[in-house]
Design a protein around this motif. Structure first.
Motif, PDB file in Angstrom:
ATOM      1  N   PRO A 194      62.467  58.183  68.159  1.00 48.25           N
ATOM      2  CA  PRO A 194      61.943  59.904  67.560  1.00 48.25           C
ATOM      3  C   PRO A 194      62.366  60.517  67.059  1.00 48.25           C
ATOM      4  CG  PRO A 194      61.600  60.068  69.973  1.00 48.25           C
ATOM      5  CD  PRO A 194      62.732  58.318  70.387  1.00 48.25           C
ATOM      6  N   HIS A 195      62.010  61.389  66.300  1.00 47.27           N
ATOM      7  CA  HIS A 195      62.191  62.398  66.067  1.00 47.27           C
ATOM      8  C   HIS A 195      61.202  63.579  65.411  1.00 47.27           C
ATOM      9  CE1 HIS A 195      63.273  62.044  61.327  1.00 47.27           C
ATOM     10  NE2 HIS A 195      62.611  62.973  61.559  1.00 47.27           N
ATOM     11  N   VAL A 196      61.530  64.610  65.918  1.00 42.31           N
ATOM     12  CA  VAL A 196      60.470  65.216  65.472  1.00 42.31           C
ATOM     13  C   VAL A 196      61.127  66.812  64.571  1.00 42.31           C
ATOM     14  CG1 VAL A 196      58.590  67.411  66.049  1.00 42.31           C
ATOM     15  CG2 VAL A 196      59.164  65.170  67.114  1.00 42.31           C
ATOM     16  N   PHE A 246      65.358  72.476  69.659  1.00 35.22           N
ATOM     17  CA  PHE A 246      65.677  71.246  68.077  1.00 35.22           C
ATOM     18  C   PHE A 246      66.942  71.604  68.514  1.00 35.22           C
ATOM     19  CE2 PHE A 246      65.018  75.797  67.624  1.00 35.22           C
ATOM     20  CZ  PHE A 246      65.801  76.315  67.287  1.00 35.22           C
ATOM     21  N   ASP A 247      68.051  70.345  67.910  1.00 40.11           N
ATOM     22  CA  ASP A 247      69.243  70.146  67.950  1.00 40.11           C
ATOM     23  C   ASP A 247      69.959  70.443  67.091  1.00 40.11           C
ATOM     24  OD1 ASP A 247      69.024  68.119  70.503  1.00 40.11           O
ATOM     25  OD2 ASP A 247      69.246  66.490  69.812  1.00 40.11           O
ATOM     26  N   ILE A 248      69.319  70.811  65.961  1.00 34.45           N
ATOM     27  CA  ILE A 248      69.988  71.493  65.194  1.00 34.45           C
ATOM     28  C   ILE A 248      69.004  72.459  63.691  1.00 34.45           C
ATOM     29  CG2 ILE A 248      69.754  69.183  62.902  1.00 34.45           C
ATOM     30  CD1 ILE A 248      72.514  69.867  62.017  1.00 34.45           C
ATOM     31  N   ARG A 273      64.809  64.916  72.860  1.00 38.20           N
ATOM     32  CA  ARG A 273      64.089  66.195  72.487  1.00 38.20           C
ATOM     33  C   ARG A 273      63.061  66.513  72.008  1.00 38.20           C
ATOM     34  NH1 ARG A 273      69.063  67.885  73.504  1.00 38.20           N
ATOM     35  NH2 ARG A 273      69.905  69.948  74.745  1.00 38.20           N
ATOM     36  N   GLY A 274      63.110  65.189  71.174  1.00 35.02           N
ATOM     37  CA  GLY A 274      61.919  64.542  69.604  1.00 35.02           C
ATOM     38  C   GLY A 274      60.899  64.280  70.686  1.00 35.02           C
ATOM     39  N   LYS A 275      60.908  63.168  72.057  1.00 35.75           N
ATOM     40  CA  LYS A 275      59.632  62.180  72.484  1.00 35.75           C
ATOM     41  C   LYS A 275      59.405  63.203  73.527  1.00 35.75           C
ATOM     42  CE  LYS A 275      59.797  58.231  75.728  1.00 35.75           C
ATOM     43  NZ  LYS A 275      60.792  57.578  76.364  1.00 35.75           N
TER      44      LYS A 275
END
Length: 448
Positions: free
Chosen positions: A290-292, A319-321, A350-352
């Motif tokens: 997933p991503h958010v 968030f990663d970036i 992180r999105g999950k």
């Protein structure tokens, strides 16, 4: 009877439709807009963005599509290697020296240096494998890339790392929507190659926002695009394909000579009722993460520390970036224009963690982190919105290369297209859309 039905109005489906637009085609999209995970909205000189933000350059399928549609793109301006970690914001200098400029233990510094050298050596090998040979079909090159170090995970390749060392590598790898424990070593190394080598891979942005491309294509196709049209069944017959879909509460059935399924693998698997068993089994193995993401519009009136930076790696954050979408506008302006636009991106694990939270909760979590990186950031925010993508992207897992031949050959009158068929995201989507369309185009021209 239609010549071709295309299911899915994302970048792959639109690219296929663009190449087939001289034929009698129908594109069915279940959403109320085209673009899929390419989604942006204009805000004056800026744009809000939630999905694909960088694209392939000269000589690519993407470049061909841009030129034929008439969309303006340019190289990503500014710095791509900024990083915020442990209270330190690094904007300049060599990446190799970052471990000595960020507060961390010497154990983490040593691990970063050793693992960094190992990854750089892998990137050199990857570059040799991924280099396209003269007159080589893109699918042959893609198979080599899939097979590169495809027998272990990235975590197995690096070995166990101290917390800070792991935190620095993890955001780059997990942008694929798979965590280091899930994606193959070769895929992780390939992502570092994409980030470090600006002259290759994905290095261009679309002026006005990515949806400029998808909306222009849909506008040209006109009534051949049907929105809010959810396909429930695809059945192949000897000489045609039948598609059943629902639009505005009404069920429709339409026949075509050929069909392109440009939908995520699980959806294709669900709606195509008599798919080839080997292809169906391969589709079952495709794995998504997933991503958010959230997009922020700010209204500051003076220069900011982020003005000449395009992307910030943000280890240990929600968030990663962080992508500074308005960087291109600031880089071209003689006087600094008011405001900016940003995208936060939370893939994989992180999105999950964010999928079940409300938009208000996610924005608060993001702003807490943004305020720590840029003190007072939330005071400038005038607009913020979140989008969730449970099927973000398909990541390359160990063993992924084995199923590629089963996914790239046609099943009678059915062809697949989509970014899950390769490793270059938006470029893969466009290339596979083009390839499916060209194969069908050749058959239609031969039959006529």
């Amino acid at each position: 009877m239609k010549d071709v039905i295309i299911v899915g109005g994302g970048l792959a489906g639109l690219s296929a439709a663009w190449r087939l637009k001289s034929h009698d085609i129908l594109l069915l999209e279940s959403d109320d807009r085209v673009g899929g995970r390419v989604v942006s909205e204009k805000r004056g000189d800026y744009w809000l963005n939630w999905g694909g933000h960088v694209y392939a350059g000269e000589g690519s399928a993407t470049d061909e599509l841009f030129k034929s549609v008439g969309v303006h793109s340019q190289s990503v301006p500014g710095k791509l290697t900024a990083m915020s970690l442990n209270g330190k914001l690094l904007l300049n200098g060599r990446v190799e020296l970052y471990p000595f400029r960020v507060p961390m233990s010497w154990k983490s510094r040593l691990a970063l240096l050793c693992t960094g050298a190992k990854v750089r050596a892998g990137v050199i090998k990857y570059g040799r494998v991924a280099k396209r040979k003269t007159s080589e079909d893109y699918s042959v090159r893609q198979q080599r890339v899939f097979d590169f170090m495809n027998d272990k995970t990235f975590s197995e390749f690096t070995g166990e790392l101290p917390e800070d060392a792991d935190a620095i590598f993890r955001p780059t790898v997990s942008r694929s929507t798979g965590d280091p424990e899930q994606i193959s070593a070769g895929a992780g190394i390939g992502y570092f190659d994409m980030i470090w080598n600006k002259s290759t891979g994905l290095s261009r942005i679309i002026m006005g926002g990515p949806s400029t491309l998808t909306e222009d294509i849909a506008c040209t196709l006109g009534e051949r695009v049907k929105l809010n049209s959810a396909v429930s069944e695809v059945i192949q017959h000897e000489d045609h394909v039948t598609v059943q879909y629902t639009q505005n509460g009404e069920t429709h059935r339409v026949d075509a000579r050929y069909i392109i399924m440009a939908t995520p693998a699980p959806i294709t698997r669900k709606v195509v009722k008599n798919i080839d068993p080997e292809m169906g089994n391969a589709l079952d193995q495709v794995t998504y993460g997933p991503h958010v993401s959230a997009s922020f519009l700010t209204g500051e009136t003076g220069p900011q520390i982020w003005d000449d930076v395009y992307s910030f790696a943000t280890p240990k954050r929600s968030f990663d970036i962080l992508i500074h979408n308005s960087n291109v506008v600031h880089s071209q302006s003689e006087e600094r224009k008011p405001g900016s636009s940003f995208m936060t991106f939370s893939p994989a694990g992180r999105g999950k963690k964010l999928l079940d939270k409300s938009e208000e909760e996610i924005i608060k979590i993001y702003l807490d982190d943004l305020n720590e990186i840029f003190p007072g950031f939330s005071e400038h925010v005038v607009e913020a919105h979140v989008k969730k993508f449970p099927l973000g992207s398909a990541y390359v897992f160990p063993g992924r290369g084995k199923i590629q031949p089963l996914l790239t050959k046609p099943d009678r009158r059915l062809y697949l297209a989509g970014d899950y068929l390769g490793t270059l995201y938006t470029e893969t989507a466009i290339q596979t859309g083009f390839t499916a369309a060209q194969n069908i185009n050749d058959l239609l021209n031969y039959q006529n």
